[in-house]
Scaffold this motif. Structure first.
Motif, PDB file in Angstrom:
ATOM      1  N   UNK A  41      27.756 -32.873  -5.252  1.00 37.61           N
ATOM      2  CA  UNK A  41      26.709 -33.869  -5.012  1.00 37.61           C
ATOM      3  C   UNK A  41      25.813 -33.451  -3.848  1.00 37.61           C
ATOM      4  N   UNK A  42      26.411 -32.824  -2.836  1.00 37.99           N
ATOM      5  CA  UNK A  42      25.605 -32.369  -1.702  1.00 37.99           C
ATOM      6  C   UNK A  42      24.630 -31.269  -2.128  1.00 37.99           C
ATOM      7  N   UNK A  43      25.043 -30.426  -3.046  1.00 39.41           N
ATOM      8  CA  UNK A  43      24.124 -29.412  -3.554  1.00 39.41           C
ATOM      9  C   UNK A  43      22.939 -30.070  -4.267  1.00 39.41           C
ATOM     10  N   UNK A  44      23.219 -31.142  -5.001  1.00 39.93           N
ATOM     11  CA  UNK A  44      22.120 -31.885  -5.635  1.00 39.93           C
ATOM     12  C   UNK A  44      21.194 -32.487  -4.574  1.00 39.93           C
ATOM     13  N   UNK A  45      21.785 -33.032  -3.531  1.00 37.75           N
ATOM     14  CA  UNK A  45      21.001 -33.621  -2.448  1.00 37.75           C
ATOM     15  C   UNK A  45      20.101 -32.570  -1.796  1.00 37.75           C
TER      16      UNK A  45
ATOM     17  N   UNK B  56      18.174 -39.790   3.867  1.00 37.31           N
ATOM     18  CA  UNK B  56      18.974 -39.014   4.801  1.00 37.31           C
ATOM     19  C   UNK B  56      20.416 -38.947   4.315  1.00 37.31           C
ATOM     20  N   UNK B  57      21.205 -38.133   4.997  1.00 34.73           N
ATOM     21  CA  UNK B  57      22.615 -37.976   4.621  1.00 34.73           C
ATOM     22  C   UNK B  57      23.340 -39.316   4.571  1.00 34.73           C
ATOM     23  N   UNK B  58      23.134 -40.143   5.570  1.00 38.52           N
ATOM     24  CA  UNK B  58      23.877 -41.402   5.658  1.00 38.52           C
ATOM     25  C   UNK B  58      23.490 -42.378   4.552  1.00 38.52           C
ATOM     26  N   UNK B  59      22.356 -42.156   3.907  1.00 33.98           N
ATOM     27  CA  UNK B  59      21.989 -42.992   2.768  1.00 33.98           C
ATOM     28  C   UNK B  59      22.824 -42.657   1.540  1.00 33.98           C
ATOM     29  N   UNK B  60      23.430 -41.475   1.522  1.00 40.21           N
ATOM     30  CA  UNK B  60      24.100 -41.007   0.308  1.00 40.21           C
ATOM     31  C   UNK B  60      25.588 -40.721   0.493  1.00 40.21           C
TER      32      UNK B  60
ATOM     33  N   UNK C 170      23.689 -51.103  -4.176  1.00 42.54           N
ATOM     34  CA  UNK C 170      23.184 -49.790  -4.536  1.00 42.54           C
ATOM     35  C   UNK C 170      24.203 -49.054  -5.389  1.00 42.54           C
ATOM     36  N   UNK C 171      23.782 -48.232  -6.344  1.00 49.36           N
ATOM     37  CA  UNK C 171      24.723 -47.558  -7.236  1.00 49.36           C
ATOM     38  C   UNK C 171      25.558 -46.519  -6.500  1.00 49.36           C
ATOM     39  N   UNK C 172      26.824 -46.445  -6.861  1.00 51.16           N
ATOM     40  CA  UNK C 172      27.750 -45.487  -6.259  1.00 51.16           C
ATOM     41  C   UNK C 172      28.327 -44.603  -7.349  1.00 51.16           C
ATOM     42  N   UNK C 173      28.296 -43.316  -7.098  1.00 48.07           N
ATOM     43  CA  UNK C 173      28.917 -42.376  -8.026  1.00 48.07           C
ATOM     44  C   UNK C 173      30.274 -41.954  -7.455  1.00 48.07           C
ATOM     45  N   UNK C 174      31.326 -42.185  -8.233  1.00 49.25           N
ATOM     46  CA  UNK C 174      32.680 -41.829  -7.830  1.00 49.25           C
ATOM     47  C   UNK C 174      33.352 -41.051  -8.960  1.00 49.25           C
ATOM     48  N   UNK C 175      34.292 -40.190  -8.639  1.00 47.91           N
ATOM     49  CA  UNK C 175      35.080 -39.580  -9.716  1.00 47.91           C
ATOM     50  C   UNK C 175      36.032 -40.620 -10.289  1.00 47.91           C
ATOM     51  N   UNK C 176      36.548 -40.424 -11.497  1.00 43.63           N
ATOM     52  CA  UNK C 176      37.503 -41.397 -12.061  1.00 43.63           C
ATOM     53  C   UNK C 176      38.688 -41.607 -11.122  1.00 43.63           C
ATOM     54  N   UNK C 177      39.058 -42.850 -10.918  1.00 39.92           N
ATOM     55  CA  UNK C 177      40.164 -43.181 -10.019  1.00 39.92           C
ATOM     56  C   UNK C 177      41.472 -42.572 -10.520  1.00 39.92           C
ATOM     57  N   UNK C 178      42.220 -41.968  -9.615  1.00 33.30           N
ATOM     58  CA  UNK C 178      43.546 -41.443  -9.933  1.00 33.30           C
ATOM     59  C   UNK C 178      44.574 -42.444  -9.416  1.00 33.30           C
TER      60      UNK C 178
ATOM     61  N   UNK D 127      17.156 -31.736  -3.750  1.00 36.27           N
ATOM     62  CA  UNK D 127      16.230 -32.844  -3.958  1.00 36.27           C
ATOM     63  C   UNK D 127      16.387 -33.529  -5.291  1.00 36.27           C
ATOM     64  N   UNK D 128      17.520 -33.298  -5.993  1.00 38.86           N
ATOM     65  CA  UNK D 128      17.696 -33.869  -7.328  1.00 38.86           C
ATOM     66  C   UNK D 128      18.642 -35.064  -7.351  1.00 38.86           C
ATOM     67  N   UNK D 129      19.180 -35.458  -6.200  1.00 42.04           N
ATOM     68  CA  UNK D 129      20.050 -36.632  -6.161  1.00 42.04           C
ATOM     69  C   UNK D 129      19.177 -37.880  -6.231  1.00 42.04           C
ATOM     70  N   UNK D 130      19.432 -38.794  -7.178  1.00 47.03           N
ATOM     71  CA  UNK D 130      18.573 -39.983  -7.314  1.00 47.03           C
ATOM     72  C   UNK D 130      18.475 -40.769  -6.018  1.00 47.03           C
TER      73      UNK D 130
END
Length: 498
Positions: A46-50, A154-158, A9-17, A53-56
């Motif tokens: 991301x939680x605000x998007x969730x 649900x939360x645990x899915x994201x 499943x696709x994961x969105x992460x900030x650029x690695x530091x 209802x706009x989080x893919x």
């Protein structure tokens, strides 16, 4: 943490530091702040998007804790008198970090000591340990529930959620077993363990962790709280003590000019209310009314410990076990019979809990100073000896032969329900500890704790007892940290951080 996520499943992460080297403690801590702020803001957005209802559907969100890393290649030659701030053998060491703004002074001091003692730079970067969603919010914002649902997911899915697999006391208990090539612990607590306790402190005490001071008094009587608040308000009004404000449950603040205007009422009283007489650099005094019993004593010290207190003391009442003791006499504990049972799995009974000379002297000096006594007159009201801590408040109702025989064999001079637990957790968490109790009853000699029997005692002794504890902590505050944090509290293989 990956057990909840499907790698496909696709994961969105900030650029690695990546990790970078620092030879300046201030710059290192500033980098920790930058990483933590960026990554928690990423999760909150991301939680605000969730929530909207706009989080893919199917996309997961992850950002990780910042970390401090140190590599040493030789056996260090450091001052053997130091109890912390250095490592004992070559290797790679690392700790994850949370709330670096709250721990700013602590982190800066620990990094400064590493740089001084090892002459190699520290490395600051991003770990691979995810920040749980629930820990990414400021104290006044909360995620309600683990499974709050938006239709279809649900939360645990994201998001990552708190995981007990990485939230434990293995490091401080000495049971940590790393995998091959895994960095060894640099600090006594991981970031998730600290986050867990910071949340619990807010819940149990109804005050923000930012208000907690480095010197802590535990008690289980409201009398002490009332006197502490009166004394704190008077001390603030005088403007001569160095204390700046008093914070009470609900984060209500009294400053040197009086009660803050935003204070309009009191919240429901929490389970273990805390009161904080603040001083610059967290060098003030925190008083916590822990209630009765070893379970409460363990619970609160489990969580206060992550703040890395400079010292904590127990001020409570006890049953005097000797005929020569009188109601109102003091007991300075120099040993403990532990029958509380709440710490048996974390700190086995065969582990001794030694008295700490620096704390013992501070308490004895404080009794002499506040009571105005010395020599034999001081010994007349204070006895040093073993305190037995039990988990049965009504122990007097049992067949007396067995408990009395054990108390006699142990040479115990007093009995209570919290002191041994607080001292044992101080030993376990490497926090200097001490106990000064006041005799409130003598059940073996017919003086039971019943209504009316100790009224005069409460009225005359409580104030003095509290001020002895305050004065003892002020003595300890004036002591160099490296002297107070005795080597008695450290094992032969320890984390570098205090």
């Amino acid at each position: 943490m990956d057990k909840f996520f499907d790698a496909a499943r696709p994961t969105r992460l900030p650029p690695l530091i990546p990790f970078s080297s620092y030879d300046d403690a201030d710059a290192a801590v500033e980098r920790l702040l930058e990483i933590y702020q960026r990554n928690t803001a990423f999760i909150r957005e991301a939680f605000r998007e969730y929530s909207a209802g706009s989080l893919p559907l199917g996309q997961r969100i992850r950002a990780c804790y910042p970390a401090i890393r140190l590599r040493i290649h030789t056996y260090p030659d450091v001052d053997s008198r130091l109890s912390y701030g250095h490592l004992v053998e070559p290797g790679m060491y690392m700790t994850t970090v949370t709330r670096p703004a709250l721990f700013h002074d602590y982190l800066r001091e620990q990094v400064r000591l590493l740089l001084r003692n090892h002459h190699v730079p520290v490395e600051i970067g991003e770990s691979d340990l995810p920040i749980p969603l629930h820990f990414a919010f400021p104290e006044d914002e909360y995620v309600e529930g683990e499974y709050s649902e938006v239709p279809g997911h649900t939360l645990r899915d994201h998001f990552d959620v708190p995981d007990l697999v990485v939230t434990d006391d293995a490091i401080v208990n000495g049971t940590w077993r790393g995998r091959p090539n895994q960095p060894r612990p640099l600090a006594p607590f991981t970031a998730p363990r600290i986050d867990y306790s910071l949340q619990r402190l807010q819940h149990y005490t109804a005050t923000s962790p930012e208000h907690f001071q480095d010197f802590v008094l535990f008690t289980n009587y409201q009398f002490y709280v009332d006197e502490f608040v009166r004394w704190a308000q008077s001390t603030l009004a005088s403007g001569e003590s160095g204390y700046t404000e008093l914070v009470e449950p609900g984060n209500y603040v009294t400053g040197q000019d009086g009660i803050s205007p935003e204070r309009s009422g009191r919240p429901p009283m929490p389970q273990m209310p805390s009161y904080h007489l603040k001083r610059p650099g967290h060098t003030g005094i925190t008083l916590i009314n822990i209630g009765v019993g070893p379970s409460n004593a363990k619970t609160i010290t489990d969580h206060v410990a992550v703040l890395r207190s400079s010292a904590w003391l127990m001020l409570g009442h006890c049953a005097g076990l000797r005929t020569t003791q009188r109601l109102g006499d003091y007991v300075l504990a120099h040993g403990y019979v532990r029958q509380d049972h709440v710490l048996d799995d974390d700190l086995p009974l065969w582990v001794p809990v030694p008295p700490l000379a620096e704390v013992q002297v501070a308490l004895e000096d404080a009794v002499a100073e506040v009571a105005g006594l010395s020599g034999w007159e001081l010994k007349r009201i204070m006895r040093t000896g073993t305190v037995a801590t039990i988990d049965n408040r009504n122990w007097e109702l049992r067949d007396q032969q067995e408990p009395v025989q054990r108390l006699s064999q142990s040479r115990a001079i007093a009995l209570d329900m919290e002191s041994g637990t607080i001292a044992a957790n101080g030993f376990r968490f490497r926090v200097p500890y001490g106990t000064l109790l006041c005799v409130s009853d003598k059940p073996l000699h017919g003086e039971l704790k019943l209504p009316g029997m100790a009224t005069d005692f409460y009225r005359t002794q409580v104030n003095q007892h509290l001020h002895i504890g305050i004065r003892a902590l002020e003595h300890l505050r004036d002591m160099p940290s490296e002297r107070l944090h005795s080597r008695k509290l450290r094992s032969f293989i320890e984390t570098a951080f205090k």
